[in-house]
Design a protein around this motif. Structure first.
Motif, PDB file in Angstrom:
ATOM      1  N   TYR B 365       0.847  -1.189   0.000  1.00 40.16           N
ATOM      2  CA  TYR B 365       0.000   0.000   0.000  1.00 40.16           C
ATOM      3  C   TYR B 365       0.886   1.244   0.000  1.00 40.16           C
ATOM      4  O   TYR B 365       1.802   1.364   0.815  1.00 40.16           O
ATOM      5  N   ARG B 366       0.656   2.139  -0.934  1.00 41.76           N
ATOM      6  CA  ARG B 366       1.451   3.344  -1.136  1.00 41.76           C
ATOM      7  C   ARG B 366       2.889   3.015  -1.572  1.00 41.76           C
ATOM      8  O   ARG B 366       3.808   3.815  -1.357  1.00 41.76           O
ATOM      9  N   GLY B 367       3.065   1.841  -2.136  1.00 47.49           N
ATOM     10  CA  GLY B 367       4.377   1.511  -2.684  1.00 47.49           C
ATOM     11  C   GLY B 367       4.375   1.700  -4.191  1.00 47.49           C
ATOM     12  O   GLY B 367       3.449   2.274  -4.758  1.00 47.49           O
ATOM     13  N   LYS B 368       5.456   1.242  -4.825  1.00 46.04           N
ATOM     14  CA  LYS B 368       5.563   1.313  -6.282  1.00 46.04           C
ATOM     15  C   LYS B 368       5.912  -0.096  -6.711  1.00 46.04           C
ATOM     16  O   LYS B 368       7.071  -0.483  -6.728  1.00 46.04           O
ATOM     17  N   ILE B 369       4.856  -0.878  -7.040  1.00 50.20           N
ATOM     18  CA  ILE B 369       5.066  -2.319  -7.177  1.00 50.20           C
ATOM     19  C   ILE B 369       5.634  -2.687  -8.535  1.00 50.20           C
ATOM     20  O   ILE B 369       5.065  -2.337  -9.576  1.00 50.20           O
ATOM     21  N   GLU B 370       6.754  -3.387  -8.510  1.00 52.06           N
ATOM     22  CA  GLU B 370       7.344  -3.864  -9.756  1.00 52.06           C
ATOM     23  C   GLU B 370       7.152  -5.381  -9.807  1.00 52.06           C
ATOM     24  O   GLU B 370       7.463  -6.089  -8.856  1.00 52.06           O
ATOM     25  N   PHE B 371       6.642  -5.875 -10.950  1.00 48.52           N
ATOM     26  CA  PHE B 371       6.297  -7.293 -11.027  1.00 48.52           C
ATOM     27  C   PHE B 371       7.465  -8.132 -11.528  1.00 48.52           C
ATOM     28  O   PHE B 371       7.381  -8.767 -12.577  1.00 48.52           O
ATOM     29  N   ALA B 372       8.563  -8.098 -10.812  1.00 47.86           N
ATOM     30  CA  ALA B 372       9.667  -8.994 -11.143  1.00 47.86           C
ATOM     31  C   ALA B 372       9.292 -10.411 -10.694  1.00 47.86           C
ATOM     32  O   ALA B 372       8.370 -10.581  -9.899  1.00 47.86           O
ATOM     33  N   THR B 373      10.015 -11.418 -11.228  1.00 48.57           N
ATOM     34  CA  THR B 373       9.631 -12.802 -10.916  1.00 48.57           C
ATOM     35  C   THR B 373       9.559 -13.100  -9.409  1.00 48.57           C
ATOM     36  O   THR B 373       8.586 -13.705  -8.956  1.00 48.57           O
ATOM     37  N   PRO B 374      10.555 -12.682  -8.616  1.00 52.31           N
ATOM     38  CA  PRO B 374      10.431 -12.978  -7.183  1.00 52.31           C
ATOM     39  C   PRO B 374       9.157 -12.367  -6.588  1.00 52.31           C
ATOM     40  O   PRO B 374       8.517 -12.965  -5.713  1.00 52.31           O
ATOM     41  N   MET B 375       8.780 -11.195  -7.074  1.00 50.37           N
ATOM     42  CA  MET B 375       7.576 -10.540  -6.571  1.00 50.37           C
ATOM     43  C   MET B 375       6.333 -11.312  -6.993  1.00 50.37           C
ATOM     44  O   MET B 375       5.380 -11.454  -6.220  1.00 50.37           O
ATOM     45  N   LEU B 376       6.337 -11.839  -8.230  1.00 53.28           N
ATOM     46  CA  LEU B 376       5.180 -12.630  -8.675  1.00 53.28           C
ATOM     47  C   LEU B 376       4.971 -13.829  -7.756  1.00 53.28           C
ATOM     48  O   LEU B 376       3.858 -14.131  -7.357  1.00 53.28           O
ATOM     49  N   TRP B 377       6.077 -14.495  -7.425  1.00 48.56           N
ATOM     50  CA  TRP B 377       5.950 -15.640  -6.511  1.00 48.56           C
ATOM     51  C   TRP B 377       5.385 -15.183  -5.167  1.00 48.56           C
ATOM     52  O   TRP B 377       4.591 -15.884  -4.547  1.00 48.56           O
ATOM     53  N   SER B 378       5.798 -14.014  -4.714  1.00 48.98           N
ATOM     54  CA  SER B 378       5.319 -13.529  -3.421  1.00 48.98           C
ATOM     55  C   SER B 378       3.834 -13.187  -3.484  1.00 48.98           C
ATOM     56  O   SER B 378       3.086 -13.455  -2.534  1.00 48.98           O
ATOM     57  N   LEU B 379       3.419 -12.571  -4.595  1.00 45.88           N
ATOM     58  CA  LEU B 379       1.986 -12.264  -4.736  1.00 45.88           C
ATOM     59  C   LEU B 379       1.186 -13.562  -4.839  1.00 45.88           C
ATOM     60  O   LEU B 379       0.124 -13.700  -4.228  1.00 45.88           O
ATOM     61  N   GLY B 380       1.719 -14.504  -5.614  1.00 44.59           N
ATOM     62  CA  GLY B 380       1.059 -15.809  -5.726  1.00 44.59           C
ATOM     63  C   GLY B 380       0.953 -16.478  -4.365  1.00 44.59           C
ATOM     64  O   GLY B 380      -0.049 -17.110  -4.041  1.00 44.59           O
ATOM     65  N   PHE B 381       1.973 -16.293  -3.556  1.00 43.91           N
ATOM     66  CA  PHE B 381       1.954 -16.845  -2.193  1.00 43.91           C
ATOM     67  C   PHE B 381       0.761 -16.295  -1.416  1.00 43.91           C
ATOM     68  O   PHE B 381       0.002 -17.048  -0.808  1.00 43.91           O
ATOM     69  N   ILE B 382       0.583 -14.981  -1.427  1.00 36.95           N
ATOM     70  CA  ILE B 382      -0.509 -14.399  -0.627  1.00 36.95           C
ATOM     71  C   ILE B 382      -1.844 -14.996  -1.055  1.00 36.95           C
ATOM     72  O   ILE B 382      -2.630 -15.475  -0.241  1.00 36.95           O
ATOM     73  N   VAL B 383      -2.090 -15.007  -2.366  1.00 32.37           N
ATOM     74  CA  VAL B 383      -3.382 -15.463  -2.870  1.00 32.37           C
ATOM     75  C   VAL B 383      -3.631 -16.930  -2.515  1.00 32.37           C
ATOM     76  O   VAL B 383      -4.709 -17.297  -2.049  1.00 32.37           O
ATOM     77  N   ASN B 384      -2.629 -17.778  -2.717  1.00 34.15           N
ATOM     78  CA  ASN B 384      -2.841 -19.215  -2.527  1.00 34.15           C
ATOM     79  C   ASN B 384      -2.696 -19.661  -1.083  1.00 34.15           C
ATOM     80  O   ASN B 384      -3.412 -20.540  -0.614  1.00 34.15           O
ATOM     81  N   PHE B 385      -1.771 -19.030  -0.372  1.00 37.96           N
ATOM     82  CA  PHE B 385      -1.530 -19.441   1.008  1.00 37.96           C
ATOM     83  C   PHE B 385      -2.766 -19.190   1.873  1.00 37.96           C
ATOM     84  O   PHE B 385      -3.050 -19.957   2.794  1.00 37.96           O
ATOM     85  N   VAL B 386      -3.492 -18.121   1.556  1.00 40.16           N
ATOM     86  CA  VAL B 386      -4.694 -17.821   2.342  1.00 40.16           C
ATOM     87  C   VAL B 386      -5.697 -18.976   2.261  1.00 40.16           C
ATOM     88  O   VAL B 386      -6.352 -19.309   3.250  1.00 40.16           O
ATOM     89  N   ILE B 387      -5.772 -19.613   1.086  1.00 44.92           N
ATOM     90  CA  ILE B 387      -6.682 -20.762   0.965  1.00 44.92           C
ATOM     91  C   ILE B 387      -6.212 -21.878   1.891  1.00 44.92           C
ATOM     92  O   ILE B 387      -7.005 -22.483   2.620  1.00 44.92           O
TER      93      ILE B 387
END
Lengths: 327, 646
Positions: B365-387
């Motif tokens: 929030y209020r960051g400047k998000i760059e979708f590099a591969t490590p970041m994609l894995w981290s975003l994927g983590f949030i979405v899937n880990f919550v399940i």
């Protein structure tokens, strides 16, 4: 957002695909009050979980979309490092959710320890269920009868299962009627179940017990009270008596067909009090466990496989001839 | 043991494996000999005590184990794709799911994370190596030998088949005779020594070796998560060691701790196993949390949100991890009080975990998000880990768990937390720190393909399994009937599994591709990082890491220096001789003796076991009398390495 599209479409497809099948999944379509209570608890929790998922996914989509690095990016604040208000909110809300889930959980845990509320005045039918690799032995002490690999129970009456095992740790489970409990050698665990309707349900051991585990199953027939009594009487008068010799043969690992007897093994052994009965019996009968990759074990497996194939063939043949011999 | 049973025979899959192992070994031997690489192998790798090299060896072993465990998984999915399949028989299937579970947890997830911790943590705290470099080599080699001992089981003697939980009395001599179960006991025992030593080593390293000015509350989050993990390891692993030893006594020397005879207590094994096993789950998830914290902060170009809350929630999770083990057997009939208490403690562990999820979201929030591969894995983590998280809370409700227990609902849950948590973190961390280890990045375009293919495959594979569980499909069955109606969802699941397999192959291809074609990094800060590991002048830090130990003034010190334009340049005045530890071949030799001892005991050849153990003690005694204080790196050598001119 473009990047998230595959996710969304995929999610929607899966959700529609899955939910259409929900209504006939066995755990969510119970046939007795025990399973009913568990279903209610499961659906209650799914409600909360859906809420949590919606909140997280909503925030996620909003933040990732709004603050992605793009041309008209606004609101960058690299040193924004916390907020007491926000952090308090997300400590407190999960605590409330956990409390909201704990209360019905604890209530249900306590309620499942006894017979179902609506039939608690009735005397429960007691059945001893004993697991032996890879068969189930059911003893009805009051009726003084015993069955192997199938169960008859009266509907609308609580059944108290006294579970134990002659060897490995098994788990007694009839998903249509309610949750499972372990059956362990040298132990007796108790499980109340009840069927609200007549029918045939699948029962099984759900705890891994080695090579024959997959077919460690039994069938449960729920009958009317009268039909159950009639079956019990007929069994008592018609079925052969269980001899110790015959019972000891059951202690050998393997599968057997359904069996019926007019006496129970409880006369000479209760595995809840004698954990090593089966092991000693196997020794006495000269049974030796085989190393899985030894020649003998391989030959045995081959033989079993051939027998199974033969059986399947016979079954197919009898099925194709079945129409003319229908009874 | 008859000699004709020594090698596993009679299965084309095994013969194929035999041939490929023989060919690979021959290929490696040929390569080493032909290119005269034996000396290089010995001096650069087998005897090294450098934390970066040991870390790389950990990661390489873990990737190999991921391949092995993954092949196991695909064999299982193939067998389950259709009802009544005849691809694997029951015994073979049982061996495969046992080795799949054991390998993925003990020989893949843990070493992958410990490898990344090895590479990164000393750099993050501004140290030149770990506290006990020699011990670090012992840790690696005992892990490696334990893994090898466990892995040869499938061609020599036969694999264990009592499940990775090895519940007694199923795992006893009476029901699981032969070497299989012994492999499990001794492989884990030897590898466990390494893990425990790593726990002690990194605890001391993090507490005692931090650069001046780096207080505990200025440590990067990955270092914090490693510290907490080490504490859990130190408390949890002795339990496993004792439990394994007791079962080994039962099987080899006729004791009766867990057996049916002699008043043994099988429930005691289940309790001991999970007293270790549940903290173990947090051992493999906390470092993952730490990595995601670093990566999300780096690619949002923003300070981590709620730094202190992140630490306290981690400490709470670590404490709770020892108070929830009974939830693995709510169905054992412990009574209403016990089940209620453990239901509540288990659900409560979701609270600090939830707090972390929100803190990650608000780091962006209020960051400047760059979708590099490590970041994609981290975003994927949030979405899937919550399940995985919410289904974990559902499983924690004991009364409902009676219906989920031992079903595919549970299988799906723990894959959602372990894959979306640990495996995503391993991939994210690998990509993120790859330039630190090898001096170039993995190709981003291929990396993103891997991410999408793996993540979508993962969901196709495991999401249907929740529904299979609710439909009553038990875990660990090797086949099921047509009438059960489980066929279609299993087929879907298998397709997803193979997608993950393909994604893994592309990942490996990416390593090759990037090795050939990637642009080499010219400086140490590949991702515009925040922590000290990015502050080294060269892409790959020299063996002594820092020519001059940095002085830390704040959290994310390096990032703040960059913001203020005050990154210090190294001058010739800063250079002083550096004290470094000497290489040693003893850890490798000691581990080889462990192998001999373990192998002997697996086959109950006690003379061989004793011989191996004598060798182990011999190396210990040798080490006690060895006087080696390390050596100094000269100023000239440092100046040359750092390319300082003036």
């Amino acid at each position: 957002m473009r990047r998230l599209k595959p996710f969304l479409t995929f999610g929607v497809i899966i959700a529609v695909f899955m939910l259409s099948g929900c209504s006939n999944m066995v755990v969510l379509d119970p046939k007795g009050p025990v399973g009913e209570q568990q279903k209610d608890l499961i659906l209650y929790s799914i409600g909360f979980m859906t809420f949590i998922l919606l909140v997280v996914y909503g925030l996620f989509a909003f933040i990732v979309y709004k603050y992605r690095d793009h041309k008209n990016h606004k609101g960058y604040d690299p040193d924004n490092e916390g907020s007491h208000l926000l952090e308090t909110i997300w400590w407190v809300i999960p605590i409330i959710i956990v409390i909201a889930l704990s209360i019905p959980t604890v209530k249900t845990i306590y309620s499942l320890e006894g017979p179902p509320e609506e039939t608690k005045d009735q005397k429960p039918l007691v059945i001893h269920a004993t697991s032996v690799n890879w068969k189930w032995v059911f003893s009805y002490p009051e009726q003084d009868i015993e069955t192997v690999n199938y169960l008859h129970i009266p509907e609308d009456r609580p059944v108290l299962f006294k579970l134990t095992s002659a060897d490995s740790m098994a788990s007694f489970w009839i998903p249509a009627l309610g949750g499972q409990k372990y059956a362990m050698a040298g132990m007796e665990t108790e499980l109340y179940l009840q069927a609200d309707e007549q029918g045939t349900f699948e029962g099984r051991n759900s705890n891994f017990t080695g090579e024959g585990f997959t077919d460690h199953t039994f069938e449960v027939h729920s009958l009317t009270d009268d039909a159950f009594d009639k079956w019990a009487d007929e069994t008592k008068s018609g079925a052969p008596e269980l001899t110790k010799e015959q019972y000891d043969k059951l202690m050998l690992p393997g599968h057997v067909k359904e069996m019926t007897f007019s006496s129970t093994h409880l006369e000479w052994v209760n595995h809840a009090d004698e954990a090593d009965y089966a092991v000693k019996t196997r020794e006495r009968l000269g049974y030796e466990p085989k190393v899985p990759h030894s020649k003998e074990a391989k030959e045995e497996r081959k033989k079993l496989k051939e027998e199974k194939l033969k059986e399947e063939k016979q079954q197919q043949e009898s099925e194709s001839h079945g129409d003319s011999h229908a009874h | 043991m008859k000699w004709d049973e020594f090698f596993v025979t009679g299965d084309p899959l095994i013969y194929g494996a035999d041939v490929s192992i023989a060919l690979t070994t021959a290929g490696i031997l040929f390569y080493l000999t032909y290119f005269k690489k034996w000396k290089w192998l010995w001096t650069e790798w087998l005897t090294t005590v450098d934390h970066k090299k040991l870390g790389i060896m950990y990661i390489v072993s873990a990737v190999l184990m991921l391949f092995r465990g993954g092949v196991d998984a695909l064999l299982m999915r193939t067998q389950l794709a259709v009802p009544e399949a005849k691809f694997l028989d029951s015994q073979h299937y049982n061996e495969i799911f046992t080795t799949h579970g054991t390998i993925m947890i003990i020989f893949m997830a843990m070493p992958f994370l410990i490898g990344l911790i090895n590479v990164v943590v000393p750099l993050q705290i501004g140290a030149r190596d770990v506290a006990y470099p020699y011990l670090n080599a012992v840790s690696f080699w005992t892990f490696f030998i334990g893994a090898m001992l466990f892995n040869i089981s499938f061609i020599i003697g036969g694999s264990p088949s009592a499940g990775w939980t090895s519940y007694m009395p199923l795992a006893s001599n009476e029901m699981s005779p032969g070497p299989g179960q012994n492999y499990y006991l001794l492989g884990l025992q030897i590898a466990g020594i390494g893990t425990l030593l790593t726990g002690i080593n990194f605890l001391v390293t993090i507490l005692k070796m931090r650069a001046p000015g780096m207080t505990l509350f200025r440590m990067p989050m990955f270092t914090w998560s490693s510290l907490v993990t080490m504490v859990i390891i130190i408390f949890a692993f002795p339990i496993l060691t004792v439990a394994l030893a007791l079962m080994t006594f039962d099987r080899l020397f006729g004791s009766h701790f867990f057996t049916l005879q002699g008043e043994g207590m099988d429930m005691l094994w289940a309790n001991l196993f999970w007293l270790w096993g549940h903290p173990e789950v947090y051992i493999v998830i906390l470092p993952a949390f730490g990595m995601f914290s670093e990566i999300i902060s780096t690619f949002s170009r923003k300070t981590l949100f709620g730094y202190k809350a992140m630490i306290w929630s981690m400490l709470l999770i670590a404490g709770y991890s020892f108070l929830v083990w009974v939830h693995h057997f709510f169905t054992m009939g412990s009574g209403a009080v016990v089940n209620s208490v453990f239901s509540i403690t288990t659900m409560a562990i979701g609270i600090p975990t939830g707090v972390k999820i929100f803190n990650w979201l608000f780091t962006m929030y209020r960051g400047k998000i760059e979708f590099a591969t490590p970041m994609l894995w981290s975003l994927g983590f949030i979405v899937n880990f919550v399940i995985g998280g919410v289904t974990g809370v559902m499983l924690a409700m004991a009364a409902a768990d009676y219906q989920y227990h031992n079903t595919y609902f549970l299988v799906s849950h723990f894959h959602y937390v372990l894959i979306a948590g640990t495996v995503f973190a391993c991939f994210a961390g690998l990509v993120y720190w790859y330039p630190k280890m090898f001096g170039y990045k993995l190709n981003e375009r291929i990396g993103k393909w891997v991410f999408w293919l793996f993540t979508i495959g993962f969901n196709i594979c495991f999401f249907p399994q929740y529904f299979l569980g609710l439909d009553g499909m038990p875990r660990r069955v090797y086949t099921y009937s047509e009438e059960s109606g489980w066929g279609p969802l299993n087929m879907v699941s298998t397709i997803g599994g193979f997608m993950m397999g393909v994604a893994f192959l592309i990942l490996v291809y990416n390593m090759y591709y990037s090795f050939r074609y990637a642009k080499r990094e010219t400086h140490g800060d590949a991702w515009n990082g925040r922590t000290l590991e990015w502050s080294t002048p060269s892409a790959m830090p020299p063996f002594y890491n820092f020519a001059k130990i940095p002085v830390v003034k704040s959290l994310d010190h390096f990032w703040r220096q960059k913001q203020e334009g005050k990154v210090e340049k190294l001058t010739i005045k800063d250079i002083k001789p550096i004290h470094m530890p000497s290489n040693s071949g003893v850890p490798f030799i000691m581990a080889s003796f462990f192998f001999i001892a373990g192998f002997g005991m697996v086959f109950e050849w006690m003379w061989m076991g004793a011989l191996g153990l004598i060798g182990v003690f011999g190396t210990l005694i040798y080490r006690s009398f060895e006087y080696d204080d390390g050596y100094y790196v000269s100023e000239e050598e440092i100046i040359k390495t750092e390319k300082i001119s003036n």
